[in-house]
Write an enzyme that holds these catalytic residues in place. Structure first.
Site, PDB file in Angstrom:
ATOM      1  N   GLY A 148       0.847  -1.182   0.000  1.00  9.92           N
ATOM      2  CA  GLY A 148       0.000   0.000   0.000  1.00  9.92           C
ATOM      3  C   GLY A 148       0.884   1.234   0.000  1.00  9.92           C
ATOM      4  O   GLY A 148       1.734   1.414  -0.861  1.00  9.92           O
ATOM      5  N   LYS A 166       9.809  -1.370   8.208  1.00 11.93           N
ATOM      6  CA  LYS A 166       8.601  -0.908   7.518  1.00 11.93           C
ATOM      7  C   LYS A 166       8.163   0.424   8.125  1.00 11.93           C
ATOM      8  O   LYS A 166       7.941   0.516   9.332  1.00 11.93           O
ATOM      9  CB  LYS A 166       7.470  -1.926   7.629  1.00 11.93           C
ATOM     10  CG  LYS A 166       6.200  -1.487   6.898  1.00 11.93           C
ATOM     11  CD  LYS A 166       5.170  -2.592   6.854  1.00 11.93           C
ATOM     12  CE  LYS A 166       4.512  -2.814   8.190  1.00 11.93           C
ATOM     13  NZ  LYS A 166       3.410  -3.800   8.111  1.00 11.93           N
ATOM     14  N   ASP A 260      -6.629  -9.349   6.900  1.00 12.49           N
ATOM     15  CA  ASP A 260      -5.994  -8.693   5.755  1.00 12.49           C
ATOM     16  C   ASP A 260      -5.028  -9.645   5.041  1.00 12.49           C
ATOM     17  O   ASP A 260      -3.945  -9.240   4.627  1.00 12.49           O
ATOM     18  CB  ASP A 260      -5.265  -7.433   6.207  1.00 12.49           C
ATOM     19  CG  ASP A 260      -4.946  -6.489   5.044  1.00 12.49           C
ATOM     20  OD1 ASP A 260      -5.613  -6.598   3.998  1.00 12.49           O
ATOM     21  OD2 ASP A 260      -4.034  -5.656   5.181  1.00 12.49           O
TER      22      ASP A 260
END
Length: 428
Positions: A148, A166, A260
Site C-alpha cells: 500500500g 517498515k 488482511d
C-alpha cells in the site's frame, strides 16, 4: 597501607631519638653540676632535673598520643579510600561487562527493552539514529518492497545482521499499536518475527526479520512473473500460509482473525518458506464492533464482510482461497478490464475451475504441465470450496491444511503429517 606504616615507623623513631637525647642531656648536665657544685646544692639540682624529666616524659606521652590519633585518622581515611576504590572498580567492571554484552552486535548497543502492558513479553525499542544509519538515511536503493502506502527498507547493521524496516502510515497509530501488540506475543514458524519498533516524532517504524525473497505478490506479479516458483514451491507456500492461519484460528488464545490476508502480506525467506505478516487489522475472533473500521483489500474480502460486516475465521479462509488461485493462475485478484471496469479473479476462475477440460488452460504458464493432474484437480477443489459465497460452505483451515500436506513429497520439502486428505463443509 604503605603511607600509614611509614608514618608509624617515623613516629617511633623520632620518639626514641627524643628520649635518647633527653636522657643524654640530663646525664651530662647532672655530671657537670655534680662536679661544679657543693653537695647540698647538687641535691637541689638533681631534684630539679628529675622534675624536668617528668615533664618531658609527660610531654612525650601526650605527643605520642596525638601522633597515634593522627595515625588512626589517616588509617581510617586510607581504608575508606580503598573501599571506595574497590566499589568504583567493581562498578566499572560491571559497566565494562555490560558494555561487552551490549556490543555483541551493533544493534544490541542501541536497544532498550520495554515491557508490554500484559507483562508477558518484551519488545525492542530501536533508536531512530540507528535505523537511519542502517538504511543509509532511508535511501531508495534500500527499498525492498511496498505494501500500500507503506514502504519496506533493508537495514544493514553489520555483515551478519540485516533486517526489514517498515515505515507505517502516519495516521494509522491504532494499526501500528495493534500490530506491535499481537506480534510481540506470537511465536510461530510461519508468522513473521517482530524484532522491535521505533517512534520518531510523527513517524512509526516496525522492524522485522528480513525475508530475502520479498513478498509473494512481488514474486508472482513482479518482473519475474513467478518464474522462480515451481509447482511444489507454490504448494509449500500455500501450506505455510495455511499453517499460520491454523495457529491463529485454532491454537492462539484467544483465537485471532487476520482480516488482511493477501499475497503482499505473505513474505518469503531465502528458501521460499512463507510467513504471514501485517497484523494491523487482526482482532479476536467472534468480536464485533459497531464502529469497526472495514479492512481488507478488494479482491480478497469475503462477500459477507462487504455486505453485512460479518467477520469470522471463514473470512480468512476466503482470502486464502484467493491466494491459492493466484498461485494456480498467476493472475492478480482484480484485473483491469477497462478504464472503469474490473473483474475479480474469483468470478473469472470459478466456471473454469470446475471444468476439468478447461482447468489446465487457466494455469500459470510457468507451472503448466508440471504436475500430476490428480493433484491439480484436488488443489482446484480446495480453492473452489474456500471461495464459496456462503461462509458455512467453506472448510476449516485445518481441513484445508490436511488436504494439501500429502501433495508435496518429502524430497521437495513436504512433510507427511497426515495420511488422508479431508475437506469439511461444516461451519466453524
Amino acid at each position: 597501607m604503605i603511607l600509614p606504616l611509614l608514618f608509624l615507623v617515623l613516629t617511633i623513631f623520632l620518639s626514641s631519638q627524643v628520649l635518647h637525647a633527653s636522657s643524654s642531656i640530663f646525664v651530662s648536665q647532672s655530671s657537670t653540676y655534680a662536679q661544679a657544685q657543693p653537695p647540698g646544692i647538687q641535691e637541689v639540682r638533681i631534684g630539679h632535673h628529675q622534675n624536668l624529666n617528668k615533664r618531658i616524659l609527660i610531654a612525650l606521652i601526650a605527643c605520642s598520643a596525638l601522633l597515634g590519633g593522627v595515625f588512626l585518622f589517616l588509617s581510617y581515611v586510607w581504608f575508606r579510600g580503598q573501599k571506595n576504590l574497590r566499589c568504583s572498580s567493581s562498578k566499572s567492571q560491571e559497566t565494562i561487562e555490560a558494555a561487552k554484552g551490549d556490543t555483541l552486535s551493533s544493534v544490541n548497543a542501541k536497544l532498550n527493552y520495554s515491557r508490554m502492558a500484559d507483562k508477558k513479553s518484551s519488545v525492542a525499542i530501536f533508536d531512530y539514529q540507528l535505523l537511519e544509519a542502517a538504511t543509509n538515511s532511508f535511501c531508495t536503493s534500500n527499498i525492498v518492497g511496498e505494501s500500500g502506502s507503506r514502504i519496506i527498507y533493508r537495514a544493514r547493521f553489520d555483515e551478519n545482521l540485516q533486517v526489514a524496516v517498515k515505515k507505517a502510515e502516519s495516521d494509522a497509530d491504532s494499526e501500528f499499536e495493534n500490530e506491535v501488540s499481537w506480534l510481540s506475543k506470537m511465536r510461530h514458524q510461519n508468522i513473521v518475527k517482530l524484532l522491535g519498533y521505533c517512534i520518531h516524532g510523527e513517524s512509526r517504524f516496525l522492524v522485522y526479520e528480513l525475508m530475502e525473497n520479498g513478498s509473494l505478490e512481488t514474486q508472482l506479479h513482479g518482473p519475474d512473473h513467478g518464474s522462480s516458483l515451481t509447482w511444489y514451491l507454490r504448494l509449500r507456500i500455500a501450506i505455510d500460509v495455511a499453517r499460520a492461519l491454523e495457529f491463529l484460528h485454532e491454537h492462539s488464545n484467544p483465537p485471532v482473525v487476520h482480516r488482511d490476508l493477501k499475497s503482499s502480506n505473505v513474505l518469503l525467506d531465502s528458501n521460499f518458506n512463507a510467513k504471514l505478516s501485517d497484523f494491523g487489522f487482526a482482532m479476536v475472533s467472534g468480536m464485533q464492533h459497531k464502529n469497526m473500521k472495514m479492512s481488507g483489500t478488494l479482491g480478497y474480502v469475503a462477500p459477507e464482510y462487504i455486505s453485512y460486516g460479518k467477520l469470522t475465521d471463514k473470512s480468512d479462509v476466503y482470502a486464502f482461497g484467493v491466494v491459492l488461485l493466484e498461485l494456480l493462475t498467476g493472475r492478480k485478484p482484480m484485473e483491469n478490464m477497462s478504464s472503469h471496469q474490473y473483474q475479480s479473479l474469483v468470478s473469472w476462475a470459478m466456471p473454469q475451475l470446475t471444468d476439468r477440460t478447461k482447468l489446465p488452460s487457466i494455469l500459470d504458464p510457468v507451472i503448466r504441465d508440471t504436475m500430476d493432474l490428480k493433484h491439480l484437480y484436488q488443489v482446484a477443489a480446495v480453492a473452489v470450496l474456500c471461495v464459496q459465497a456462503e461462509p458455512s460452505y467453506r472448510p476449516l483451515i485445518t481441513d484445508v491444511l490436511h488436504s494439501l500436506i500429502p501433495l508435496v513429497p518429502v524430497e521437495f520439502g513436504g512433510s507427511l503429517r497426515v495420511t488422508e486428505p479431508i475437506i469439511s463443509r461444516n461451519s466453524h
